[in-house]
Motif scaffolding. Structure first.
Motif, PDB file in Angstrom:
ATOM      1  N   VAL A 303       0.921  -1.202  -0.055  1.00 54.70           N
ATOM      2  CA  VAL A 303      -0.142   0.026  -0.011  1.00 54.70           C
ATOM      3  C   VAL A 303       0.816   1.107  -0.122  1.00 54.70           C
ATOM      4  CG1 VAL A 303      -1.871   1.130   1.307  1.00 54.70           C
ATOM      5  CG2 VAL A 303      -2.012  -1.102   1.340  1.00 54.70           C
ATOM      6  N   THR A 304       0.598   2.166  -0.997  1.00 53.11           N
ATOM      7  CA  THR A 304       1.354   3.253  -1.076  1.00 53.11           C
ATOM      8  C   THR A 304       0.649   4.517  -0.908  1.00 53.11           C
ATOM      9  OG1 THR A 304       1.064   3.364  -3.543  1.00 53.11           O
ATOM     10  CG2 THR A 304       2.907   2.421  -2.845  1.00 53.11           C
ATOM     11  N   LYS A 305      -0.755   4.522  -0.682  1.00 53.68           N
ATOM     12  CA  LYS A 305      -1.386   5.595  -0.346  1.00 53.68           C
ATOM     13  C   LYS A 305      -2.806   4.928   0.424  1.00 53.68           C
ATOM     14  CE  LYS A 305       0.036   9.035  -3.710  1.00 53.68           C
ATOM     15  NZ  LYS A 305      -0.332  10.185  -4.694  1.00 53.68           N
ATOM     16  N   SER A 306      -3.106   5.567   1.238  1.00 54.71           N
ATOM     17  CA  SER A 306      -4.442   5.327   2.232  1.00 54.71           C
ATOM     18  C   SER A 306      -4.957   6.708   2.803  1.00 54.71           C
ATOM     19  CB  SER A 306      -4.517   4.155   3.157  1.00 54.71           C
ATOM     20  OG  SER A 306      -5.379   3.901   3.877  1.00 54.71           O
ATOM     21  N   GLY A 313     -12.557  10.690  -2.455  1.00 53.60           N
ATOM     22  CA  GLY A 313     -13.041  10.491  -1.263  1.00 53.60           C
ATOM     23  C   GLY A 313     -11.913   9.694  -0.466  1.00 53.60           C
ATOM     24  N   ASN A 314     -12.471   8.585   0.166  1.00 48.52           N
ATOM     25  CA  ASN A 314     -11.550   7.700   0.866  1.00 48.52           C
ATOM     26  C   ASN A 314     -10.877   6.714  -0.298  1.00 48.52           C
ATOM     27  OD1 ASN A 314     -11.341   8.316   3.559  1.00 48.52           O
ATOM     28  ND2 ASN A 314     -13.188   7.565   3.863  1.00 48.52           N
ATOM     29  N   TYR A 315      -9.760   6.623  -0.364  1.00 48.59           N
ATOM     30  CA  TYR A 315      -9.071   5.547  -1.237  1.00 48.59           C
ATOM     31  C   TYR A 315      -7.890   5.087  -0.830  1.00 48.59           C
ATOM     32  CZ  TYR A 315      -5.289   8.676  -2.953  1.00 48.59           C
ATOM     33  OH  TYR A 315      -4.198   9.537  -3.016  1.00 48.59           O
ATOM     34  N   VAL A 316      -7.470   4.077  -1.521  1.00 49.13           N
ATOM     35  CA  VAL A 316      -6.116   2.914  -1.198  1.00 49.13           C
ATOM     36  C   VAL A 316      -5.656   3.131  -2.725  1.00 49.13           C
ATOM     37  CG1 VAL A 316      -5.375   0.830  -0.562  1.00 49.13           C
ATOM     38  CG2 VAL A 316      -7.100   1.998   0.858  1.00 49.13           C
ATOM     39  N   LYS A 317      -4.183   3.020  -2.661  1.00 51.29           N
ATOM     40  CA  LYS A 317      -3.473   2.745  -3.801  1.00 51.29           C
ATOM     41  C   LYS A 317      -2.663   1.732  -3.504  1.00 51.29           C
ATOM     42  CE  LYS A 317      -1.407   5.068  -7.931  1.00 51.29           C
ATOM     43  NZ  LYS A 317      -1.003   6.330  -8.377  1.00 51.29           N
ATOM     44  N   ILE A 318      -2.368   0.657  -4.317  1.00 54.97           N
ATOM     45  CA  ILE A 318      -1.336  -0.532  -4.170  1.00 54.97           C
ATOM     46  C   ILE A 318      -0.363  -0.677  -5.251  1.00 54.97           C
ATOM     47  CG2 ILE A 318      -1.232  -2.973  -3.674  1.00 54.97           C
ATOM     48  CD1 ILE A 318      -4.025  -2.812  -2.714  1.00 54.97           C
TER      49      ILE A 318
END
Length: 429
Positions: A303-306, A313-318
């Motif tokens: 996970v690079t961004k959370s 909005g709320n997001y996660v980047k992998i």
């Protein structure tokens, strides 16, 4: 008169002798030995030694309140909580979970042992009688192997309802075939066979579904076999392979939900009425679902961004490797944190409506070499097949399961066999 008296005396004497003989012949009363009741043992304790209180955690209950109400002072409660936090966090007891208190039999009736049922199989024992001992234990589990087959009439879950089989088996099948079969596009007449395990605590209490050992899913007339294989050299220790030893897993899932339903596709020429039909490129794929639906990582990665930012909005980047990244937008809740390494299928968040969105969904964005692309138009790599040195080990496990699957008749075949047998029996009559 004397003769009558003598006769009466003799008659009485004869009757007395006869009664005496009969009494002598009566069997003596036998004493029935009542076996002593065996002491009841549970959780490793003789329950007869304690006053046993069974209850369920109620809303507003805490570990401290439960023990204080059972005559344990706050100082001891705090000492227990501090000493066992590496084994069990006493703040995390949940309403609805059962627990057992073993109390002393003296006038204080103070709690001496607290047993918390984490789930049907696992429990925590906190013993503070003499010295403080905290352990995580498990009930004895019996595993029973089951075989089923079915034919799709409408969808997978309704077919399992008709079979009166736990729908969790269907969910596990969906996980296994997530890379090869679109379960939203099943057709009437598709069919399957499954060999799976059911778990029981103490031989009686159902504790859920274990692993699927083998399955065959026939979709559009094409059979796809799956066999469970465990080995230390495999990522995660186990996976599913077909009869050729090819991994059913692909490098990426087809979508981030357990059951994927696309509501809006990747489209660089999209026009929206609200914006005056101007071109508003959509560089993601929207998957619809109810608020709170788990969002899954489509591949292994870091996970690079959370975070929460603007329209995303709320997001996660992998980041998955040097080539691929994925991003998951509009989450209600982010579970994965920056720096976490996640495995394919791990829950990283839940569907919400944060940011710019008109309804609950997850916008799934796919990056290749730093550019957003349509994952459904990419030739994504498959996972590696079994290495040659593992094939003999795998074949020894797979081949008996293959014969077992082939011996299971499909539901329609079973009905035909029954009808033929009935005809033959009627002819014999």
């Amino acid at each position: 008169m004397k003769l009558k008296i003598v006769f009466s005396v003799l008659l009485i004497a004869v009757i007395a002798v006869a009664c005496g003989d009969k009494k002598e012949k009566t069997n003596p009363v036998q004493e029935i030995a009542i076996p002593e009741s065996k002491p009841v043992k549970a959780y490793g304790y003789l329950l007869d030694d304690y006053v046993v209180e069974r209850d369920t955690v109620q809303s507003g209950d805490s570990f401290g309140k439960i023990l204080f109400d059972s005559h344990v002072d706050y100082g001891t409660i705090q000492e227990i909580s501090d000493s066992i936090k590496d084994i069990f966090d006493t703040r995390k007891i949940h309403p609805g979970k059962p627990y057992v208190l073993l109390k002393s039999k003296d006038t204080t009736a103070a709690a001496q042992v607290f047993i918390y049922e984490k789930n049907k199989e696992d429990y925590i024992v906190i013993d503070f009688q003499d010295e403080l001992i905290a352990e995580e234990k498990s009930h004895p589990v019996t595993i029973i192997e089951r075989e089923i087959s079915g034919v799709i009439n409408s969808n997978l879950s309704s077919t399992f309802d008709e079979l009166d089989t736990n729908v969790l088996v269907a969910y596990k099948m969906a996980d296994i075939y997530a890379w090869t079969i679109d379960f939203f596009k099943l057709q009437k007449g598709d069919r399957f066979k499954v060999v799976y395990e059911e778990r029981y605590v103490n031989d009686t209490v159902a504790a859920g579904i274990g692993r699927i050992k083998a399955s065959l899913f026939e979709h559009k007339g094409r059979p796809v076999y799956a066999y469970h294989f465990e080995h230390d050299s495999l990522p995660g220790g186990s996976d599913y392979f077909d009869e050729k030893g090819d991994n059913l897993r692909r490098a990426f899932l087809k979508g981030p939900l357990k059951f994927n339903r696309i509501s809006s596709r990747y489209n660089l020429k999209r026009r929206i009425k609200y914006y005056g039909y101007k071109i508003r490129p959509h560089r993601g794929t929207d998957f619809a679902g109810a608020i709170g639906t788990p969002i899954l990582a489509t591949a292994d990665g870091t996970v690079t961004k959370s975070e929460r930012r603007g329209g995303n909005g709320n997001y996660v980047k992998i980041r998955h490797n040097g080539t691929y990244e994925t991003q998951y937008l509009h989450m209600q809740k982010r579970i994965a944190r920056v720096g976490d390494f996640v495995r394919q299928g791990d829950v990283i968040g839940t569907i919400g409506m944060t940011g710019n969105t008109g309804g609950p969904h997850v916008c799934y964005r796919f990056w290749k070499n730093g550019r957003e692309v349509d994952p459904f138009k990419e030739d994504l790599p498959a996972s590696e097949p079994l290495e040659d040195y593992l094939r003999p080990i795998y074949d020894n496990i797979m081949q008996p399961l293959e014969r077992q699957l082939d011996a299971i008749p499909f539901a329609s075949e079973s009905k035909e066999i029954e009808e033929i047998s009935e005809i033959v029996e009627n002819q014999d009559l």
